[in-house]
Design a protein around this motif. Structure first.
Motif, PDB file in Angstrom:
ATOM      1  N   UNK A 144       0.959  -1.148  -0.030  1.00  0.00           N
ATOM      2  CA  UNK A 144      -0.021  -0.113   0.164  1.00  0.00           C
ATOM      3  C   UNK A 144       0.957   1.229   0.052  1.00  0.00           C
ATOM      4  N   UNK A 145       1.357   1.614  -0.905  1.00  0.00           N
ATOM      5  CA  UNK A 145       2.166   2.630  -1.112  1.00  0.00           C
ATOM      6  C   UNK A 145       1.697   3.978  -1.087  1.00  0.00           C
ATOM      7  N   UNK A 146       2.607   5.083  -0.332  1.00  0.00           N
ATOM      8  CA  UNK A 146       2.054   6.335  -0.095  1.00  0.00           C
ATOM      9  C   UNK A 146       1.661   6.860  -1.225  1.00  0.00           C
ATOM     10  N   UNK A 147       0.395   7.688  -1.014  1.00  0.00           N
ATOM     11  CA  UNK A 147       0.000   8.668  -1.998  1.00  0.00           C
ATOM     12  C   UNK A 147       0.628   9.589  -2.540  1.00  0.00           C
ATOM     13  N   UNK A 148       0.947   9.473  -3.873  1.00  0.00           N
ATOM     14  CA  UNK A 148       1.906  10.653  -4.317  1.00  0.00           C
ATOM     15  C   UNK A 148       1.122  11.913  -4.468  1.00  0.00           C
ATOM     16  N   UNK A 149       1.595  13.159  -3.939  1.00  0.00           N
ATOM     17  CA  UNK A 149       0.779  14.491  -4.086  1.00  0.00           C
ATOM     18  C   UNK A 149       0.522  14.916  -5.294  1.00  0.00           C
ATOM     19  N   UNK A 150      -0.651  15.180  -5.612  1.00  0.00           N
ATOM     20  CA  UNK A 150      -0.866  16.129  -6.799  1.00  0.00           C
ATOM     21  C   UNK A 150      -0.991  17.602  -6.927  1.00  0.00           C
TER      22      UNK A 150
END
Length: 251
Positions: free
Chosen positions: A166-172
């Motif tokens: 469950x990778x960290x969300x990449x900021x948009x």
């Protein structure tokens, strides 16, 4: 926030999968969901090739440079497909009358819309997904491997499987940089400076300090050299990017 919005905004690319197979029933439901996407003029100009064969997945992984193409349960290759509608239109219809640049755009957009529906459907089932544009790295080899005919081209692949991470969300980008009102507002680029710091912090934490660049530095690297310069010639070979008289434009 409702469950649908929560699912959409919780998206993350998964590249590590458990050794567990996604059922055929699930694959068919994913593709049915893809088919519910909007389609320009009802042409439905896309085809999905579901790849389970380990040998083919291995070759696709090599061609794309993405290991998870081999280790996922199934690879869904989304193809822009003008061939089917041309066949349906009948043998009396000249290919050149259909294979123009606008049709290329229509088929590519149709494919992208369908694929996003497929991704959401898969994620709603608890599956992990990752879009892979890398199949265009050696697109002629992929075309031969999958026996893709003229007037069809693979736009990207979607790896699907049960997630082992469950990778960290990449900021948009902030909404303020993307959402313009009533006209294009270049001054909204001012929000990018803060975003660069956010992306830098993300990479620093994810790579233990090995990567510290922001978004602006990253896209500068992306734009530094042409990527896949062979795509224009390939698309013409497949029958796309021709004018309405069927005459190939000169490069």
């Amino acid at each position: 926030m409702n469950d649908t919005i929560r699912l959409i905004q919780d998206h993350r690319s998964v590249r590590e999968y458990l050794p567990r197979e996604v059922s055929e029933e699930m694959i068919e439901e994913i593709v049915r969901s893809a088919q519910s996407a909007a389609t320009s003029s009802f042409v439905q100009a896309y085809t999905v090739i579901a790849v389970r064969d380990p040998k083919i997945k291995r070759e696709l992984a090599e061609f794309s440079g993405n290991r998870h193409v081999e280790t996922c349960s199934v690879v869904l290759v989304f193809c822009a497909d003008a061939r089917r509608m041309m066949e349906a239109a009948g043998a009396g219809r000249r290919a050149g009358e259909l294979s123009n640049t606008e049709l290329f755009i229509v088929a590519t957009v149709d494919t992208a819309l369908a694929a996003e529906n497929a991704a959401l459907a898969a994620e709603s089932m608890g599956l992990g997904i990752c879009f892979v544009g890398g199949i265009r790295n050696q697109i002629r080899e992929v075309t031969r491997l999958l026996e893709i005919p003229r007037f069809v081209y693979p736009v990207f692949a979607l790896t699907v499987g049960y997630p082992a991470e469950r990778p960290e969300k990449k900021p948009r980008l902030p909404v303020e940089a993307v959402l313009h009102r009533d006209r294009y507002e270049p001054d909204r680029d001012a929000h990018i400076a803060d975003y660069d710091q956010m992306v830098s912090a993300y990479y620093r934490a994810r790579t233990e300090g090995k990567r510290t660049h922001g978004w602006s530095e990253y896209v500068a690297q992306v734009l530094q050299a042409p990527r896949r310069p062979f795509m224009f010639d390939y698309l013409r070979e497949q029958g796309f990017l021709e004018d309405t008289r069927g005459e190939s434009r000169q490069s």
